[in-house]
Design a protein around this motif. Structure first.
Motif, PDB file in Angstrom:
ATOM      1  N   ALA A   1      36.738  31.957  35.818  1.00  0.00           N
ATOM      2  CA  ALA A   1      37.833  32.927  35.669  1.00  0.00           C
ATOM      3  C   ALA A   1      38.196  33.535  37.027  1.00  0.00           C
ATOM      4  CB  ALA A   1      37.433  34.013  34.679  1.00  0.00           C
ATOM      5  N   VAL A   2      37.193  33.843  37.842  1.00  0.00           N
ATOM      6  CA  VAL A   2      37.509  34.442  39.161  1.00  0.00           C
ATOM      7  C   VAL A   2      38.197  33.396  40.037  1.00  0.00           C
ATOM      8  CG1 VAL A   2      36.602  35.601  41.210  1.00  0.00           C
ATOM      9  CG2 VAL A   2      35.575  36.073  38.990  1.00  0.00           C
ATOM     10  N   PHE A   3      37.724  32.163  40.003  1.00  0.00           N
ATOM     11  CA  PHE A   3      38.367  31.118  40.812  1.00  0.00           C
ATOM     12  C   PHE A   3      39.832  30.938  40.380  1.00  0.00           C
ATOM     13  CE2 PHE A   3      34.048  28.912  41.722  1.00  0.00           C
ATOM     14  CZ  PHE A   3      33.881  29.687  42.867  1.00  0.00           C
ATOM     15  N   GLU A   4      40.079  30.988  39.090  1.00  0.00           N
ATOM     16  CA  GLU A   4      41.448  30.847  38.572  1.00  0.00           C
ATOM     17  C   GLU A   4      42.301  32.016  39.075  1.00  0.00           C
ATOM     18  OE1 GLU A   4      42.227  28.144  36.992  1.00  0.00           O
ATOM     19  OE2 GLU A   4      44.314  28.777  36.646  1.00  0.00           O
ATOM     20  N   PHE A   5      41.746  33.218  38.982  1.00  0.00           N
ATOM     21  CA  PHE A   5      42.425  34.440  39.424  1.00  0.00           C
ATOM     22  C   PHE A   5      42.807  34.333  40.909  1.00  0.00           C
ATOM     23  CE2 PHE A   5      41.021  38.330  41.736  1.00  0.00           C
ATOM     24  CZ  PHE A   5      41.977  39.243  41.331  1.00  0.00           C
ATOM     25  N   LEU A   6      41.949  33.657  41.694  1.00  0.00           N
ATOM     26  CA  LEU A   6      42.194  33.551  43.137  1.00  0.00           C
ATOM     27  C   LEU A   6      43.291  32.541  43.477  1.00  0.00           C
ATOM     28  CD1 LEU A   6      38.485  33.796  44.418  1.00  0.00           C
ATOM     29  CD2 LEU A   6      40.261  35.550  44.614  1.00  0.00           C
ATOM     30  N   LYS A   7      43.920  31.973  42.425  1.00  0.00           N
ATOM     31  CA  LYS A   7      45.063  31.073  42.689  1.00  0.00           C
ATOM     32  C   LYS A   7      46.336  31.864  43.000  1.00  0.00           C
ATOM     33  CE  LYS A   7      43.921  26.878  40.156  1.00  0.00           C
ATOM     34  NZ  LYS A   7      43.950  26.236  38.825  1.00  0.00           N
ATOM     35  N   ASP A   8      46.354  33.141  42.673  1.00  0.00           N
ATOM     36  CA  ASP A   8      47.556  33.953  42.898  1.00  0.00           C
ATOM     37  C   ASP A   8      47.954  33.928  44.380  1.00  0.00           C
ATOM     38  OD1 ASP A   8      48.928  36.539  41.257  1.00  0.00           O
ATOM     39  OD2 ASP A   8      49.091  36.575  43.451  1.00  0.00           O
ATOM     40  N   ASP A   9      49.260  33.978  44.624  1.00  0.00           N
ATOM     41  CA  ASP A   9      49.775  33.899  46.008  1.00  0.00           C
ATOM     42  C   ASP A   9      49.183  34.961  46.933  1.00  0.00           C
ATOM     43  OD1 ASP A   9      51.236  31.715  45.614  1.00  0.00           O
ATOM     44  OD2 ASP A   9      53.203  32.731  45.491  1.00  0.00           O
ATOM     45  N   ILE A  10      48.840  36.120  46.366  1.00  0.00           N
ATOM     46  CA  ILE A  10      48.333  37.197  47.228  1.00  0.00           C
ATOM     47  C   ILE A  10      47.032  36.793  47.932  1.00  0.00           C
ATOM     48  CG2 ILE A  10      46.980  38.425  45.461  1.00  0.00           C
ATOM     49  CD1 ILE A  10      47.951  41.059  46.685  1.00  0.00           C
ATOM     50  N   PHE A  11      46.341  35.789  47.382  1.00  0.00           N
ATOM     51  CA  PHE A  11      45.066  35.379  47.976  1.00  0.00           C
ATOM     52  C   PHE A  11      45.223  34.212  48.949  1.00  0.00           C
ATOM     53  CE2 PHE A  11      43.968  37.355  43.881  1.00  0.00           C
ATOM     54  CZ  PHE A  11      43.254  38.427  44.385  1.00  0.00           C
ATOM     55  N   LYS A  12      46.473  33.732  49.117  1.00  0.00           N
ATOM     56  CA  LYS A  12      46.688  32.636  50.081  1.00  0.00           C
ATOM     57  C   LYS A  12      46.437  33.172  51.494  1.00  0.00           C
ATOM     58  CE  LYS A  12      49.099  29.235  47.651  1.00  0.00           C
ATOM     59  NZ  LYS A  12      50.096  29.538  46.624  1.00  0.00           N
ATOM     60  N   PRO A  13      45.775  32.368  52.350  1.00  0.00           N
ATOM     61  CA  PRO A  13      45.513  32.869  53.716  1.00  0.00           C
ATOM     62  C   PRO A  13      46.815  33.154  54.452  1.00  0.00           C
ATOM     63  CG  PRO A  13      44.485  30.697  53.336  1.00  0.00           C
ATOM     64  CD  PRO A  13      45.291  31.007  52.123  1.00  0.00           C
TER      65      PRO A  13
END
Ligand SMILES: Cc1cc2nc3c(=O)[nH]c(=O)nc-3n(C[C@H](O)[C@H](O)[C@H](O)COP(=O)(O)OP(=O)(O)OC[C@H]3O[C@@H](n4cnc5c(N)ncnc54)[C@H](O)[C@@H]3O)c2cc1C
Length: 640
Positions: A53-65
């Motif tokens: 679930a956390v890995f999925e959540f980290l797909k959001d654009d805000i987490f892009k480098p």
């Protein structure tokens, strides 16, 4: 006659360097039996749903480098990322700081996942939840939990951890900030008595922090009681500094710039009696101090001993970084030709630079697994084991990370220098992990001290000479041989140090404990080697235990890497093995050839190299690998 035989032996040893044949470390059948899926289940062993679930959540654009941000923009982005994290529900339960006490593995798993994405975010979350929240959980009581933890959960009260001072880093007992109880007003007065006593490096205090767990020397009724922790508001709800609190923002650092570190001074700041975290000691309204733990040092040891979760997270973060960097570098190596058709991954030097790091990463991951079992699963944790493992593995994992990331960066050539390829930013952001949560050199001393204090050490026999384990001339080097070499190496250091300390304390003019302590200091180089030796031998033991218990496809992967791990740890410390006679010159030559051969077996074959299957087992989601060279370097600048 005797002289001739000695000459013969000498000649054999000298010539052995040329004559040795490569003994086998790795069996080809084991390589083809490796199953990444089975291995992944072995390596990542708890909270799979939360992790997904956390890995999925980290797909959001805000987490892009985004490598173009200014310092202040990066801090703001890091704060926003953390706000998203606390608002997410992760399949129902969200992330709850109370899990630090109630479900520590879930707590760890949630935070571990953040370091796959960005270290600033992981550390800002770690300072807030683990250092501040965890301290409240462990050292506070219900009144603190009820009043503060819900506000930490929503980030309404961003938290800091104020232990280090300008003048006192590794020596935490030496801090100078004072907390004096004012009985008539029922308050503690927190003061910074000198500039060296200012709280330094405090994560989150530069800009966003509103509450800080402040370590201060407590005096009640004129009697000094040692360091205790006080929850002190440093900014009000609207972000203005509280009266008597002065903060200087540290500004830019060499990395980790999403975290706002700062320096804090307290000028007679008054806090209520309830501000003291009172699980292990309390002060009543009349000003009577009480604690079930009688001495200052035992009390402080109990308090900080309960805060190992942060150290475990830092060690785990370092192992995670090695997984990511090694996967990127090995994938690139498997596709990138140089000098004709030859892939860079097929050069022996490349294999030698990357594969020992892969083996060590597995060893340390399995070490972390056992540490979590010891710290979180036991009904009554073995405090000494947790202390030794958390200190040793933290130091070994972070020092190993420094080496692995550097090798990975170099192995990717210029591509390793491009921020988009992730290894470079990880290197600079994480460089501090060898220092914070316990400086590594000091951590290894803690390991050695615990081993030397163990009564069993006094009974260890130190032979006049150590039995050689012959590697030269054998067709196959077994796991048992490697493990017993690692253990004998540890024992040799332990006995040498024990004897040096014993003879110092009992010798002519010796002064007991003080002379033993001086001998310890005189031999600090060996002390650190002992810490390493202990971690090496333990991790090898854990790998062999795992290989015995695991299903075939996982056992194959772990035992193959255990062979390379054991052999390369010995190779790295060869001088000592030769010095004490555990190996001779011919063994050293045979070991070198064996390692070369094993590296070839693991690293050759381009995309079919077994090393890539071993990286797949890390289970790193593609969106978090986030390095174009880990995909298809030929498309750099086009689709990637
Ligand atoms: C980015 C960053 C964030 C941090 N965040 C926080 C935070 O949020 N809260 C907090 O309280 N602290 C924080 N710290 C502080 C951190 O925990 C300390 O920096 C650390 O404990 C080391 O202390 P020091 O920097 O004073 O180094 P020192 O202890 O002075 O060490 C300097 C060098 O001397 C060596 N040394 C020291 N003692 C010995 C010894 N006995 N034997 C041999 N060698 C020795 C060390 O190995 C090291 O190489 C942070 C630090 C950094 C850099």
């Amino acid at each position: 006659m005797e002289g001739n035989r000695r000459l013969e032996v000498l000649e054999r040893q000298l010539c052995g360097a040329q004559l040795a044949e490569a003994p086998e470390l790795i069996d080809d059948a084991a390589l083809s039996a490796i199953c990444p899926k089975q291995l992944q289940a072995l390596l990542v062993h708890d909270n799979p749903e939360l992790r997904s679930a956390v890995f999925e959540f980290l797909k959001d654009d805000i987490f892009k480098p985004n490598h173009y941000l200014s310092l202040m923009e990066f801090r703001e982005l890091t704060l926003q990322r953390l706000q998203r994290f606390v608002a997410a529900d992760f399949g129902g339960r969200g992330f709850d700081v109370r899990d630090y006490m109630n479900d520590p593995r879930r707590f760890m798993a949630g935070l571990e996942c953040l370091s796959f994405c960005d270290y600033s975010m992981a550390i800002k979350a770690g300072v807030h939840f683990t250092l501040c929240g965890g301290t409240i959980c462990k050292l506070g009581t219900a009144k603190h939990h009820n009043a503060l933890l819900p506000k930490l959960n929503t980030l309404e009260l961003p938290g800091c951890f104020g232990m280090t001072e300008l003048g006192h880093g590794s020596n935490v007992m030496g801090i100078e900030t004072t907390a004096v109880y004012d009985a008539p007003r029922g308050e503690f007065v927190i003061t910074t008595p000198s500039n060296e006593a200012s709280k330094y490096w405090i994560g989150g205090s530069g800009q966003h922090g509103k509450i800080c767990a402040v370590f201060a020397q407590l005096t009640v009724g004129g009697v000094w009681q040692g360091p205790h922790v006080f929850m002190v508001r440093i900014r009000d709800d609207s972000g203005r500094l509280m009266p008597g609190v002065r903060i200087k923002d540290h500004g830019p650092k060499m990395g980790l710039n999403g975290v706002d570190n700062g320096q804090i001074w307290f000028d007679s700041v008054r806090v209520p009696r309830d501000a003291m975290l009172d699980r292990y000691a309390s002060v009543d309204a009349a000003g009577t101090y009480s604690s079930p733990i009688p001495t200052v040092s035992a009390r402080f040891g109990t308090m900080v001993g309960g805060l190992t979760t942060g150290r475990i997270l830092i060690g785990q973060g370092a192992v995670t970084a090695c997984m990511i960097a090694t996967t990127i570098a090995l994938r690139y190596a498997s596709q990138r030709p140089q000098f004709g058709d030859k892939l860079i991954g097929d050069y022996l030097t490349h294999q030698r630079r990357l594969l020992p790091g892969l083996a060590t990463t597995y060893a340390l991951q399995l070490g972390m697994k056992q540490l979590k079992v010891a710290a979180f699963d036991a009904a009554k944790p073995d405090a000494k084991l947790v202390h030794v493992l958390s200190s040793g593995l933290k130091a070994a994992a972070t020092w190993n990370r420094v080496e692995v990331l550097q090798q990975c960066r170099e192995c990717c050539g210029g591509m390793g220098f491009l921020a988009a390829n992730k290894i470079g930013p990880m290197k600079t952001d994480m460089d501090v992990d060898v220092t914070f949560e316990g400086d590594n050199t000091v951590m290894m001393q803690q390991v050695a001290r615990a081993l030397l204090d163990d009564p069993a050490t006094a009974r260890l026999n130190a032979p006049g000479s150590w039995d050689r384990v012959a590697l030269a001339g054998t067709p196959h080097v077994s796991a048992g041989q490697l493990h017993s070499l690692l253990q004998a190496h540890e024992r040799s250091l332990l006995c040498q140090l024990r004897d040096a300390m014993a003879s110092a304390s009992s010798g002519k003019g010796g002064k007991g404990a003080a002379a033993a302590a001086a001998a310890f200091e005189e031999n600090l180089d060996l002390v650190v080697q002992l810490g390493w030796a202990h971690v090496d031998a333990r991790c090898m033991g854990y790998m062999l235990d795992e290989a015995r218990a695991a299903p075939g496809g996982a056992a194959a992967g772990v035992s193959v890497l255990a062979q390379l791990y054991g052999a390369t740890r010995i190779e790295a410390r060869l001088a000592r093995y030769l010095q004490v006679g555990l190996l001779n010159g011919a063994d050293a030559a045979a070991l070198r050839l064996a390692v070369n051969k094993a590296c070839r077996q693991l690293g050759s074959g381009g995309p079919a190299a077994p090393a890539l299957k071993l990286c797949d087992a890390f289970g790193i989601p593609e969106h978090l690998l986030a390095a174009p060279i880990a995909k298809n370097w030929r498309e750099m600048g086009q689709t990637l």
